[in-house]
Design a protein around this motif. Structure first.
Motif, short mmCIF file in Angstrom:
data_model
loop_
_atom_site.label_atom_id
_atom_site.label_comp_id
_atom_site.label_asym_id
_atom_site.label_seq_id
_atom_site.Cartn_x
_atom_site.Cartn_y
_atom_site.Cartn_z
N LEU A 193 0.79 -0.87 -0.07
CA LEU A 193 0.30 0.31 -0.02
C LEU A 193 1.08 1.14 0.07
CD1 LEU A 193 -2.45 -1.16 3.14
CD2 LEU A 193 -3.20 -0.51 0.58
N PHE A 194 1.87 1.15 0.29
CA PHE A 194 2.99 2.21 0.93
C PHE A 194 4.39 2.04 -0.16
CE2 PHE A 194 1.32 1.98 5.21
CZ PHE A 194 0.26 2.18 5.11
N ARG A 195 3.98 1.22 -1.24
CA ARG A 195 5.09 1.38 -2.28
C ARG A 195 4.65 3.26 -2.87
NH1 ARG A 195 5.01 -3.59 -5.22
NH2 ARG A 195 2.64 -3.49 -5.11
N ASN A 196 6.65 3.35 -3.18
CA ASN A 196 6.77 4.61 -3.79
C ASN A 196 5.49 6.00 -2.64
OD1 ASN A 196 8.68 3.60 -5.17
ND2 ASN A 196 6.55 2.69 -7.22
N TYR A 197 5.71 5.34 -1.69
CA TYR A 197 4.85 6.67 -0.99
C TYR A 197 6.25 7.23 -0.07
CZ TYR A 197 2.45 8.16 3.43
OH TYR A 197 2.20 9.44 3.90
N ALA A 198 7.94 6.53 0.35
CA ALA A 198 8.16 7.30 1.19
C ALA A 198 9.94 6.87 0.57
CB ALA A 198 8.66 7.56 2.47
N ASP A 199 10.50 6.99 -0.28
CA ASP A 199 12.26 7.34 -0.46
C ASP A 199 12.50 7.87 -0.13
OD1 ASP A 199 11.10 4.30 -1.28
OD2 ASP A 199 9.80 5.76 -3.40
N SER A 254 10.20 -0.76 0.92
CA SER A 254 11.20 -0.42 0.91
C SER A 254 12.34 -1.38 0.22
CB SER A 254 11.97 -0.88 2.75
OG SER A 254 11.76 -2.20 2.74
N ASN A 255 12.10 -1.39 -0.63
CA ASN A 255 12.54 -2.59 -1.69
C ASN A 255 12.31 -2.02 -3.71
OD1 ASN A 255 12.16 -5.19 -3.75
ND2 ASN A 255 12.56 -5.89 -1.32
N ASN A 256 11.02 -1.86 -4.12
CA ASN A 256 10.15 -1.69 -3.80
C ASN A 256 9.11 -2.34 -4.58
OD1 ASN A 256 11.14 0.65 -1.86
ND2 ASN A 256 9.95 2.23 -3.65
#
Ligand SMILES: N[C@@H](CCSC[C@H]1O[C@@H](n2cnc3c(=O)[nH]cnc32)[C@H](O)[C@@H]1O)C(=O)O
Ligand SMILES: [Zn+2]
Length: 429
Positions: free
Chosen positions: A72-78, A303-305
């Motif tokens: 759900l938070f993919r590419n939300y905070a990198d 964190s992967n993403n």
């Protein structure tokens, strides 16, 4: 009479690739792998037949560490390091989660995993009863733990939830679901809380899944507080009495690795997450030399993403070569084993991760018609160094076909897309 016959297929086994064979499946297990010509008769009586022509059958990949709903938070905070990322971005956003979002986040992750050849995942998150329901419905295999943070206002309630999860789901459907306790990490679990976790693990006879020695900062803080490394400290608290799955173990000493080997602490190595959060590179060849079981994980898709295990297999094969200036540091076979049979061992399965008689029928068929599969000198090397996860055509767990010809049979992807779009709007506010 077999439940499922996969015919005309090339089969990746420990003895090499068996060309044009058939895999016979009964009650969720592989009962035979024979030449295709030997199953002509059996084809008529089998309940299901899958034509594997032009495909390579392999064991499904095993994702030993993730927080699957975090898709759900993919590419939300990198581009943040672990503690910044957790404290400023992830934890405040996770506070807005509920069962419904976890349901769709979990479906998203499972859809992605089945599409990319993963048949088992080990998860640490919350709203885990919902995750278990989604695992049940979708047919994937999973080892579930409720993330336990002693510093959280709901710390004691979380212990009750993890115990309930264990009592309700552990062993479900012939071990398609297993349950561990999930103490989050040394920096969120003070000693007094760890003692409660350990007491509960004795009461339930339950294994442990914990983040350990992920960053330099974590190790320094634990040494400051206790005079010991996180591994030595957890050992002294009595954490390792049963089975333990330790995620990361990036910053471990020689003495730590001796403890891990002696107490069968298995490691979930997450190379991509460790690179992206700037945590470092775990000493995996050194661990393997000590006899420690090392599996691979993606960690959460924030964190992967992504949840693509083939990328982890490839990174595991290449990263350590460069770190040690040694092309033999992790050979292709060792990386593949970490992504399959060693991951299975790390999760306590002794009959998973290899295509062989008596093993669980968790099987992936790769379409090998792509140009990047030519020429075919070595299919194992192709999987580790050249394959794309989008080559996965069919995915089977416990003898049940969950994706056929790239169509997911247990997930409504159209509806899922709509739900994830809604979730994006919700988390954007
Ligand atoms: N704090 C939750 C339970 C924790 S679930 C597991 C947690 O691990 C977090 N997480 C994800 N990736 C990592 C990692 O690499 N290291 C440490 N924690 C992580 C994730 O965001 C999630 O909050 C509660 O309120 O009950
Ligand atoms: Zn994690």
């Amino acid at each position: 009479m077999s439940d499922l016959l996969i015919t005309n297929v090339d089969v990746l086994t420990n003895e090499g690739v068996l060309k044009n064979h058939a895999i016979v499946i009964e009650n969720g297990f592989i009962t035979a792998i024979v030449k295709d010509s030997e199953v002509e008769k059996a084809k008529e009586s089998a309940k299901g037949v899958l034509d594997g022509k032009g495909q390579l059958a392999t064991p499904g990949l095993i994702n030993t560490h993730t927080h699957i709903a975090m898709g759900l938070f993919r590419n939300y905070a990198d581009d943040l390091e672990l503690m910044d990322w957790l404290e400023t971005a992830i934890w405040p956003t996770e506070a807005k989660l509920n069962d419904e979002y976890v349901r769709y986040g979990t479906q998203l992750g499972i859809a992605e995993m089945l599409r990319s050849g993963t048949t088992t995942f080990s998860d640490m998150y919350f709203f885990m009863n919902t995750t278990a329901e989604v695992v049940k419905e979708t047919g994937i295999r999973a080892v579930l733990s409720r993330g336990l943070a002693g510093v959280s206002p709901t710390a004691d309630q979380a212990l009750v939830e993890n115990a309930d999860l264990f009592r309700t789901w552990n062993g479900f459907d012939n071990d398609r679901i297993k349950v561990l306790l999930g103490p989050h990490a040394p920096y969120t679990c003070p000693d007094a809380y760890m003692e409660k976790v350990i007491a509960l693990s004795h009461e339930l006879n339950c294994g442990i899944h914990m983040h350990l020695s992920e960053t330099k900062g974590e190790v320094e803080n634990v040494i400051k507080a206790t005079g010991k490394t996180p591994i030595a400290h957890m050992h002294d608290l009595g954490l390792f009495w049963n089975t333990t799955l330790a995620a990361h173990c990036v910053h471990v000493t020689d003495e730590d690795m001796d403890i891990m080997a002696e107490y069968n602490v298995a490691v979930a190595h997450n190379p991509q997450s460790n690179l992206k959060l700037a945590s470092g590179i775990a000493p995996v060849p050194e661990m393997i030399t000590k006899g420690i079981t090392v599996g691979l994980g993606t960690d959460g898709s924030a964190s992967n993403n992504n949840a693509d295990m083939l990328e982890e297999v490839r990174l595991a094969a290449t990263l350590h070569k460069a770190r040690l200036y040694d092309p033999k540091a992790i050979p292709a076979q060792a990386a593949w084993n970490m992504g399959t049979v060693e991951g299975a061992k790390a999760l306590g399965y002794t009959d998973l991760g290899v295509l062989s008689k008596g093993y669980r029928a968790d099987i992936v068929l790769y379409d090998v018609s792509g140009m990047h599969w030519m020429p075919r000198y070595n299919d194992l090397a192709a999987l580790v160094y050249s394959a794309n996860s989008s080559d996965v055509n069919t995915t089977i767990v416990g003898g049940k076909v969950l994706m056929k010809d790239k169509v997911l049979l247990t997930i409504d992807e159209e509806k899922l897309r709509a739900e994830i779009t809604k979730a994006q709007a919700y988390f954007s506010n």
